[in-house]
Motif scaffolding. Structure first.
Motif, PDB file in Angstrom:
ATOM      1  N   ILE A 192      -3.645  -4.816   6.403  1.00 53.80           N
ATOM      2  CA  ILE A 192      -2.927  -5.135   5.074  1.00 53.80           C
ATOM      3  C   ILE A 192      -3.841  -4.553   4.272  1.00 53.80           C
ATOM      4  CG2 ILE A 192      -2.521  -6.531   3.589  1.00 53.80           C
ATOM      5  CD1 ILE A 192      -0.521  -6.501   5.984  1.00 53.80           C
ATOM      6  N   PHE A 193      -5.102  -4.431   4.146  1.00 59.68           N
ATOM      7  CA  PHE A 193      -5.845  -3.902   3.080  1.00 59.68           C
ATOM      8  C   PHE A 193      -5.950  -2.255   3.388  1.00 59.68           C
ATOM      9  CE2 PHE A 193      -8.336  -7.986   2.445  1.00 59.68           C
ATOM     10  CZ  PHE A 193      -7.376  -8.611   1.789  1.00 59.68           C
ATOM     11  N   TRP A 194      -5.932  -1.882   4.531  1.00 60.79           N
ATOM     12  CA  TRP A 194      -6.299  -0.364   4.710  1.00 60.79           C
ATOM     13  C   TRP A 194      -5.834   0.476   5.909  1.00 60.79           C
ATOM     14  CZ3 TRP A 194      -8.406   3.019   1.776  1.00 60.79           C
ATOM     15  CH2 TRP A 194      -9.194   4.182   2.260  1.00 60.79           C
ATOM     16  N   GLY A 195      -5.573  -0.117   7.020  1.00 57.71           N
ATOM     17  CA  GLY A 195      -5.264   0.387   7.991  1.00 57.71           C
ATOM     18  C   GLY A 195      -4.053   1.047   7.983  1.00 57.71           C
ATOM     19  N   LEU A 196      -2.961   0.635   7.527  1.00 63.52           N
ATOM     20  CA  LEU A 196      -1.562   1.385   7.225  1.00 63.52           C
ATOM     21  C   LEU A 196      -1.661   2.517   6.413  1.00 63.52           C
ATOM     22  CD1 LEU A 196       0.731  -1.827   6.942  1.00 63.52           C
ATOM     23  CD2 LEU A 196       0.571  -0.212   9.052  1.00 63.52           C
ATOM     24  N   LEU A 197      -2.549   2.678   5.446  1.00 60.70           N
ATOM     25  CA  LEU A 197      -2.812   3.754   4.712  1.00 60.70           C
ATOM     26  C   LEU A 197      -2.954   5.152   5.523  1.00 60.70           C
ATOM     27  CD1 LEU A 197      -4.862   2.542   1.630  1.00 60.70           C
ATOM     28  CD2 LEU A 197      -2.532   2.759   1.791  1.00 60.70           C
TER      29      LEU A 197
END
Length: 353
Positions: free
Chosen positions: A105-110
């Motif tokens: 949620i914080f980073w991986g999808l970016l």
């Protein structure tokens, strides 16, 4: 007792199933543009909150979090393996679920944002383009090198890191709008890593903590690395997850800087990246360029070589291998290949410089 063991086993299976479901769910999410846009919007909000909160501490909160998490995980794993508490296996799976969900949620999808390359005109990169640009950056480096400070051994030295950080934060807001729609920040959330002594032996210059939005760096790096490393990590803070895109944004932040330390470190990084690209096809050309380094640049290069030599070993090989795997599992090139950065660099320079 048998009933309790059955319940614990059932819970283990449930949380293992949830973790597997998360793997599949986030894989599907990575293919949906709408979800990626939501992740980008959420990142901007959580980044602002986390930076505002954790920048108030003069130490790396993220590193403390990693240490405590590692201790907890090791404890639970040992307790589970030694069968001294079956519930520890359940607790371990719950923690892994929370960490994996938070990371995504914080980073991986970016990592699945539209690549920067789609914002630049198509251009077939040729070896001669890289050679011509390397000669331009050789001269730039020589000019800028004459304007920076040295230590008593004549090696480039950054004496005020805070001035570099101020310039980076200022330049974040002046990036080309068509390449960077992301919002810059006035918050200094750069932190010296608690693991700096170990980092020198790993080949890792810095890293971004997605749980605290802090940019960690190794203050013991040669000064040729340090300012550009800060610019690179600031690109992660902007929301660029891919390593080579963070390099490109770092280049945009530093290449026209009024701070000579940042400018020289950026130009020197660009020159080395181009030479690394060229050397596989024309080693003689690369040697000729290095021979034309200014005396100061040659001293800086020698210091880098000695730094790597003093800190080479098993950790360097291990972290290089694991970092390579991490990059490839996140849709990136391996740690050794820098062709994507050079592709972005040459296409941008051809069009806009």
């Amino acid at each position: 007792m048998a009933i309790n063991n059955t319940k614990i086993l059932s819970k283990k299976r449930f949380w293992a199933g949830v973790l597997l479901a998360q793997f599949l769910l986030f894989y599907l999410f990575s293919k949906i543009d709408f979800i990626i846009r939501l992740a980008e919007s959420f990142f901007e909000k959580q980044k602002a909150i986390h930076q505002s909160l954790f920048s108030k501490f003069n130490f790396s909160v993220g590193d403390v979090f990693y240490v405590l998490l590692a201790v907890l995980l090791i404890y639970l794993i040992l307790r589970t393996v030694l069968k001294r508490g079956q519930r520890n296996g359940v607790r371990l799976l719950i923690i892994l679920n929370i960490i994996y969900f938070s990371y995504q949620i914080f980073w991986g999808l970016l990592y699945f944002q539209d690549p920067i390359s789609e914002k630049l005109p198509d251009y077939e990169i040729k070896l001669d383009d890289a050679k011509a640009l390397s000669l331009i950056y050789l001269e730039k480096c020589k000019r800028t090198r004459a304007q920076v400070q040295e230590d008593r051994n004549g090696v480039f030295k950054v004496y005020d890191k805070n001035l570099v950080v101020e310039e980076i934060l200022r330049n974040q807001k002046q990036l080309p709008q068509f390449l960077n729609p992301k919002a810059g920040s006035d918050v200094d959330s750069f932190k010296s890593s608690l693991f700096k002594d170990i980092m020198s032996y790993t080949g890792i210059y810095g890293y971004y903590n997605p749980f605290t939005a802090e940019a960690q760096y190794n203050p013991k790096l040669p000064s040729t690395h340090l300012p550009f490393t800060l610019a690179h990590e600031s690109a992660h803070q902007l929301g660029y997850a891919r390593e080579q895109e963070a390099n490109f944004i770092g280049y945009l932040i530093g290449v026209n800087s009024r701070n000579m330390d940042l400018k020289y470190s950026t130009e020197y990084f660009v020159l080395k990246s181009l030479l690394n690209l060229i050397v596989e096809q024309d080693e003689k050309f690369v040697k000729a360029v290095i021979a034309r380094y200014s005396p100061g640049m040659k001293r800086d290069r020698l210091y880098e070589i000695m730094f790597r030599y003093r800190h080479s070993g098993v950790l360097d090989s291990f972290f290089g291998f694991t970092n390579n795997i991490f990059l490839k599992t996140n849709q990136q090139e391996g740690s050794i290949t820098y062709s994507y950065f050079n592709d972005l660099l040459i296409r941008y320079e051809k069009e806009h410089q």
